[in-house]
Design an enzyme around this catalytic site. Structure first.
Site, PDB file in Angstrom:
ATOM      1  N   GLU A  82       0.837  -1.197   0.000  1.00  0.00           N
ATOM      2  CA  GLU A  82       0.000   0.000   0.000  1.00  0.00           C
ATOM      3  C   GLU A  82       0.877   1.256   0.000  1.00  0.00           C
ATOM      4  OE1 GLU A  82      -1.812   1.067   4.000  1.00  0.00           O
ATOM      5  OE2 GLU A  82      -1.729  -1.116   4.188  1.00  0.00           O
ATOM      6  N   CYS A 114      -3.371  -3.701   4.112  1.00  0.00           N
ATOM      7  CA  CYS A 114      -2.432  -4.699   4.630  1.00  0.00           C
ATOM      8  C   CYS A 114      -2.753  -6.124   4.176  1.00  0.00           C
ATOM      9  CB  CYS A 114      -2.411  -4.644   6.157  1.00  0.00           C
ATOM     10  SG  CYS A 114      -1.950  -3.026   6.820  1.00  0.00           S
ATOM     11  N   HIS A 236      -2.164 -10.655  11.494  1.00  0.00           N
ATOM     12  CA  HIS A 236      -1.634  -9.380  11.024  1.00  0.00           C
ATOM     13  C   HIS A 236      -1.367  -8.529  12.254  1.00  0.00           C
ATOM     14  CE1 HIS A 236      -1.181  -5.474   9.305  1.00  0.00           C
ATOM     15  NE2 HIS A 236      -2.352  -5.052   9.752  1.00  0.00           N
TER      16      HIS A 236
END
Length: 392
Positions: A82, A114, A236
C-alpha cells in the site's frame, strides 16, 4: 498436489529507534509503548530505502535460497503493497528488473491495504495449481509512516518479505479452502496524492477484532476446525497487542488453561519476537509474525497453523497452512537475529531528521541523503519521474 511456500525471507532497514527513547521525547510513560502497544523498537527507513529496495532485498534472499530449476520455472511475480511509488508502473516490474529475473513471467502489483500480501500468496497458489511445474515469487513490502508527533507515530515501521510458491513445498502447504469477508468501511485510508494515511484508530481496532471473530466463526462452520485443531494462530500485527486482543476474543488465557490449549497463547508470544523489534510493515506484518513463529517455536511437521490477514477498508481472511517435514532446514533464525542486532540505533533527533527527509519529494540526486542505505539496492534519485536505483 500440495502447493505452498518453499522459501520465506525478510528484509528490514538498517536503522531503528528504541521505543523508550521515543516515549521520553514525547513525554509518555514508556510502558504505554512497550506494554500497551507491545512494541520495543521501530524500523526506520532513510530516503534511499523505499518499498522497491526492500522488496528487492527480500526477493534476492529467496532467489539465493531457491533451487536454480525453480527460478527457471518462474511464471509469476506479484507484489502486495500500500506504499506504491508510481501510479501506473508496477513495482513488481521494477523488482524484476533489479534482480534480472527470467523474461517470460507475469509481473504486477496488488493493493488492498495490509491484506495485499495475502492476496498475492493466494493468487500464486492458484497460479501454480493452474500451471503445474511453474513457480511464483510473492513479495509484500511496505513503509508504515504517520508523521512526527501523530497518534500513529509509535506504530510506524518498515519491512518486506518474499516467498517462493511451488508444488511440493518444503516449508508450508497452503490449504486452498480459506475463508474471507469484506466490508466497506473507512477505518484507515490514504487519499491520492497524500504521503501519510488517515486513520480512525478506535474504529480500526474494532473493525479488526470484529472481522476476526466473524471470519473465524465462518471458517469454523465451513471447515469444522476450531481452536483446538490448530498448533498456532498468527495474526496481522499493526502492533503486537492487536493480535492478542483478537485471539482473546475466541480463547482467553483462562479458557486456554482450562482446556489444555496454553500452547496457542505461548506460540502467539513466539510469533511476536521480530515484530516487537521492527514495528508495523503493513502487507508484510502477518508474514513477519509467521517467520518469527517458525524460527522460535517448537512446531512439528504436520502441525496446522491459522493465518489471519486483515486489510483496512476492509478485507479479512483466515488461511490454513500445514508445516512440512524438514521445514527448519529452510530457515536461518540466527541470520535474522544477527541482522536485527546489527542495525544502527538512532537518537530521536536523528530519527526525526530521517523521517522528515524521507517524506519529501525524491530529487534528481539523493546520494547525500541522511544515513544512506548501505545495502545492495538503494534509491539514488528520480529524473523526469523515472526512479533510479543502485544495484549490485
Amino acid at each position: 498436489m500440495p502447493i505452498g511456500i518453499d522459501a520465506l525471507e525478510i528484509a528490514i532497514p538498517d536503522l531503528y529507534l528504541d521505543m523508550t527513547d521515543l516515549a521520553v521525547a514525547r513525554g509518555v510513560d514508556p510502558a504505554k509503548f512497550h506494554i500497551g502497544l507491545g512494541q520495543d523498537q521501530m524500523a526506520v527507513s532513510p530516503a534511499s530505502t523505499d518499498v522497491v529496495t526492500l522488496a528487492a532485498r527480500a526477493a534476492a534472499a529467496v532467489v539465493e535460497r531457491a533451487d536454480e530449476a525453480d527460478i527457471a520455472a518462474l511464471g509469476l511475480v506479484v507484489l502486495g503493497s500500500e506504499s506504491a511509488v508510481d501510479a501506473s508502473k508496477a513495482m513488481a516490474v521494477m523488482v524484476h528488473g533489479l534482480l534480472g529475473l527470467p523474461e517470460g513471467v507475469r509481473a504486477y502489483d496488488i493493493r488492498e491495504a495490509c491484506y495485499a500480501g495475502t492476496a498475492g500468496l493466494l493468487t500464486a497458489v492458484d497460479y501454480v495449481a493452474a500451471h503445474p511445474g511453474r513457480t511464483a515469487l510473492v513479495i509484500a513490502s511496505d513503509l508504515a509512516r504517520y508523521g512526527l508527533g501523530t497518534a500513529g507515530e509509535p506504530t510506524q515501521g518498515a519491512g518486506a518479505v518474499a516467498m517462493l510458491v511451488r508444488q511440493d513445498p518444503r516449508l508450508l502447504i497452503i490449504d486452498p479452502a480459506s475463508t474471507a469477508r469484506t466490508e466497506d468501511v473507512y477505518d484507515f485510508w490514504r487519499p491520492e496524492g497524500e504521503s501519510v494515511p488517515r486513520v480512525d484508530g478506535h474504529l480500526s481496532n474494532r473493525c479488526y477484532t470484529a472481522m476476526f471473530a466473524r471470519v473465524f466463526a465462518a471458517h469454523r462452520e465451513a471447515s469444522g476446525l476450531d481452536v483446538e485443531d490448530y498448533a498456532a494462530l498468527c495474526f496481522h500485527l499493526p502492533y503486537t497487542k492487536m493480535g492478542r486482543k483478537a485471539l482473546a476474543g475466541v480463547l482467553t488465557p483462562e479458557e486456554a488453561e482450562a482446556r489444555g490449549l496454553d500452547h496457542l497463547h505461548r506460540r502467539y508470544d513466539e510469533s511476536l519476537i521480530y515484530s516487537r523489534r521492527v514495528g508495523n510493515c503493513y502487507t508484510a506484518s502477518l508474514f513477519l509474525g509467521l517467520l518469527s513463529l517458525l524460527d522460535h517455536s517448537d512446531l512439528r511437521p504436520g502441525d496446522r497453523l491459522g493465518l489471519f490477514s486483515y486489510g483496512s477498508g476492509a478485507v479479512g481472511e483466515l488461511v490454513t497452512a500445514t508445516v512440512v517435514e524438514g521445514f527448519d532446514s529452510r530457515r536461518d533464525p540466527a541470520a535474522t537475529m544477527t541482522a536485527l542486532d546489527a542495525r544502527r540505533r538512532l537518537s530521536v533527533k536523528e530519527y526525526e531528521a530521517v523521517l522528515t527527509e524521507s517524506l519529501e519529494p525524491v530529487g534528481a540526486d539523493i546520494s547525500s541523503t541522511l544515513l544512506p542505505d548501505g545495502g545492495p539496492y538503494a534509491l539514488i534519485g528520480m529524473v523526469d519521474g523515472v526512479r533510479r536505483y543502485r544495484m549490485p
